[in-house]
Design an enzyme around this catalytic site. Structure first.
Site, PDB file in Angstrom:
ATOM      1  N   GLU A 118       0.815  -1.219   0.000  1.00  0.00           N
ATOM      2  CA  GLU A 118       0.000   0.000   0.000  1.00  0.00           C
ATOM      3  C   GLU A 118       0.855   1.279   0.000  1.00  0.00           C
ATOM      4  O   GLU A 118       0.999   1.951   1.022  1.00  0.00           O
ATOM      5  CB  GLU A 118      -0.947   0.010   1.205  1.00  0.00           C
ATOM      6  CG  GLU A 118      -1.971  -1.098   1.181  1.00  0.00           C
ATOM      7  CD  GLU A 118      -3.173  -0.834   2.103  1.00  0.00           C
ATOM      8  OE1 GLU A 118      -3.219   0.219   2.754  1.00  0.00           O
ATOM      9  OE2 GLU A 118      -4.064  -1.698   2.151  1.00  0.00           O
TER      10      GLU A 118
ATOM     11  N   GLU B 149      -5.107  -8.739   1.204  1.00  0.00           N
ATOM     12  CA  GLU B 149      -5.758  -8.341   2.462  1.00  0.00           C
ATOM     13  C   GLU B 149      -7.234  -8.106   2.229  1.00  0.00           C
ATOM     14  O   GLU B 149      -7.640  -7.503   1.222  1.00  0.00           O
ATOM     15  CB  GLU B 149      -5.194  -7.024   3.019  1.00  0.00           C
ATOM     16  CG  GLU B 149      -3.851  -7.136   3.666  1.00  0.00           C
ATOM     17  CD  GLU B 149      -3.362  -5.807   4.238  1.00  0.00           C
ATOM     18  OE1 GLU B 149      -4.194  -5.001   4.721  1.00  0.00           O
ATOM     19  OE2 GLU B 149      -2.142  -5.580   4.189  1.00  0.00           O
TER      20      GLU B 149
HETATM   21  C1  NOJ Z   1      -4.128  -2.115   5.281  1.00  0.00           C
HETATM   22  C2  NOJ Z   1      -2.764  -2.251   5.837  1.00  0.00           C
HETATM   23  O1  NOJ Z   1      -1.914  -2.896   4.945  1.00  0.00           O
HETATM   24  C3  NOJ Z   1      -2.690  -2.870   7.224  1.00  0.00           C
HETATM   25  O2  NOJ Z   1      -1.480  -2.524   7.775  1.00  0.00           O
HETATM   26  C4  NOJ Z   1      -3.863  -2.387   8.049  1.00  0.00           C
HETATM   27  O3  NOJ Z   1      -3.775  -2.824   9.369  1.00  0.00           O
HETATM   28  C5  NOJ Z   1      -5.131  -2.874   7.416  1.00  0.00           C
HETATM   29  N1  NOJ Z   1      -5.253  -2.305   6.089  1.00  0.00           N
HETATM   30  C6  NOJ Z   1      -6.395  -2.514   8.194  1.00  0.00           C
HETATM   31  O4  NOJ Z   1      -6.540  -1.145   8.274  1.00  0.00           O
END
Ligand code: NOJ
Length: 462
Positions: free
Chosen positions: A172, A367
């Site tokens: 990200e 994710e």
């Molecule tokens: C995206 C991120 O990569 C991760 O670090 C984060 O905890 C989750 N989303 C949830 O917000």
């Protein structure tokens, strides 16, 4: 959601990967142990007001000491892969140069344990935790970050390339923008131009690391081989929709937000430059980054796979106060945590990748998950503590239904990683946002199963 009978993994292709995703700063703890150098969240979280209750990554889930039992839980629930990240400052405390042997040994032991348990290691090189020493040297604003990152990446490729089949350079990239433009994430800088420059340098660092990967392991294979080693990047797609599609202001706003967010990465990665719309925005707002000749060839390296993080969509309006979510959004559907329930986001994102950006390589959902779903602890008849999180169950099932639809239509998706096993250090929100399917307190020795963990265990039953 259709409300049909719940899916199980048998409804998905043979060999489809089911994993748990985590990141170093969010779970490891041991922030100052065994030679690890400080990273930007160790410092940023100590600035009053930056994180919930002043919480830090110091302890987190103590994975550094408890990885055997936490990996064991992943296995026990039926997962077959662990997506984790390396802590750059645990490997190289100053970001470059000297290697911390104890850090390397820790990852070696954790990876060995994953392999013993049949959890395919899926590694991310950078999940938001820049070594603080590099931040003192300008961090992502310093073009040298390209070389710093390539040195670090090359070391890990050479050390673990034979046992780790999947490698992502960055997780990200937008988080780096947030850290340099909005001040909400570490390192807490706050200028749009900084955010754009940091992102440009990050993309160049990505390209340079992929080149290094090919130097070490040879040219990209013609056919994707899950046995690897494979290299990719993880980008989150939160597509912005206009709240009132016929309102030109809402439509223009949603369009600009899409340009500034996920398209600002996908365009250079897959089309070889920034879009005209983003270039115009950056020129008009005095935030064009410094770019060198050849940068876009560097960024646009052929990748083996693409990692898609998908949580939701975003609905924009120029007049948010007048647009009552549940009343005016057709199909508006909100969860108790205030977030919209829009599982079609995963299908939309896959379509965007394929149709708008021509992504033809295998995609992994790296994710997906949600937070704060009626998280009270209740004691059952046998005295066992449990957490009933029915909203999380519905959320996961809803996304899996749309994922299955995409697969049925021929989208090439090879795996799904749930965010995440344990409640952990959720950045500025600390542990006030609980994303785990197992409840835990920082550093605490006990784990309390949530109903979603049991649902996943049933789903993954062989
Ligand atoms: C995206 C991120 O990569 C991760 O670090 C984060 O905890 C989750 N989303 C949830 O917000």
């Amino acid at each position: 959601m259709t409300g049909n009978l719940p899916l199980t993994k048998k409804d998905f292709p043979e060999g489809f990967r089911w994993g748990i995703a985590t990141s170093a700063a969010q779970i490891e703890g041991a922030a100052f142990e065994d030679g690890k150098g400080p990273e930007i969240w160790d410092i940023f979280s100590r600035i009053p007001g930056k994180t919930f209750g002043g919480q830090t990554p110091d302890q987190a889930c103590d994975y550094y000491h408890k990885y055997p039992e936490q990996l064991g839980m992943m296995k026990e629930l039926g997962f077959d892969s662990h997506r984790f990240s390396f802590s750059w400052s645990r490997i190289m405390p100053d970001g470059t140069g000297k290697v911390n042997r104890k850090g390397v040994d820790f990852y070696k032991s954790a990876i060995d344990r994953m392999l013993e348990l049949g959890l395919m290691p899926n590694a991310t090189l950078y999940h938001w935790d820049l070594p603080q020493e590099l931040e003192y040297r300008g961090g992502f604003l310093n073009r040298d970050v390209v070389n710093w990152f390539t040195e670090y990446a090359g070391f890990l490729f050479e050390t673990f390339g034979d046992v780790v089949p999947m490698w992502s350079t960055f997780n990200e990239p937008i988080a780096t923008y947030v850290g340099y433009a909005l001040g909400v994430f570490a390192p807490g800088r706050k200028l749009e131009k900084f955010g754009r420059q940091a992102n440009h340098n990050l993309l160049c660092a990505h390209g340079s690391a992929v080149k290094r990967f090919r130097e070490i392991f040879g040219r990209k294979k013609d056919v994707f081989d899950p046995a690897g080693p494979n290299v990719g990047i993880v980008v989150d797609v939160w597509h912005h929709h206009p709240a009132r599609p016929d309102d030109p202001g809402d439509a223009a706003l949603a369009e600009l937000e899409n340009e500034k967010a996920y398209r600002s990465y996908l365009h250079p990665l897959f089309k070889g430059g920034y879009s005209g719309a983003l270039l115009k925005y950056m020129a008009d707002n005095d935030c064009l980054p410094d770019m060198l000749p050849g940068d876009f060839e560097l960024i646009r390296q052929p990748l083996d796979f693409f990692g898609l993080n998908c949580y939701n969509r975003v609905v924009d309006s120029t007049d948010p106060a007048s647009v009552r979510k549940s009343v005016e959004f057709a199909g508006g559907n909100y969860m108790d945590n205030g977030a919209e329930f829009y599982p079609k986001a995963i299908y939309d994102a896959l379509r965007i990748l394929k149709e708008d950006f021509g992504v033809g390589i295998p995609v992994y959902i790296t994710e997906n998950g949600t937070y704060n779903c009626e998280e009270e602890v209740v004691t059952g008849p046998g005295g066992t503590e449990r957490v009933h999180d029915v909203t999380r169950i519905r959320y996961i099932q809803g996304f899996l239904e749309w994922l299955k639809k995409a697969l049925d239509e021929g989208y090439d998706v090879r795996g799904y990683y749930l965010w995440t096993l344990l409640d952990n250090f959720e950045w500025p929100a600390g542990n006030s946002m609980r994303f785990g399917i197992v409840r835990t307190e920082y550093g605490a020795p006990s784990y309390i199963m949530k109903d979603s963990a049991c649902m996943m265990k049933d789903f993954l039953r062989p």
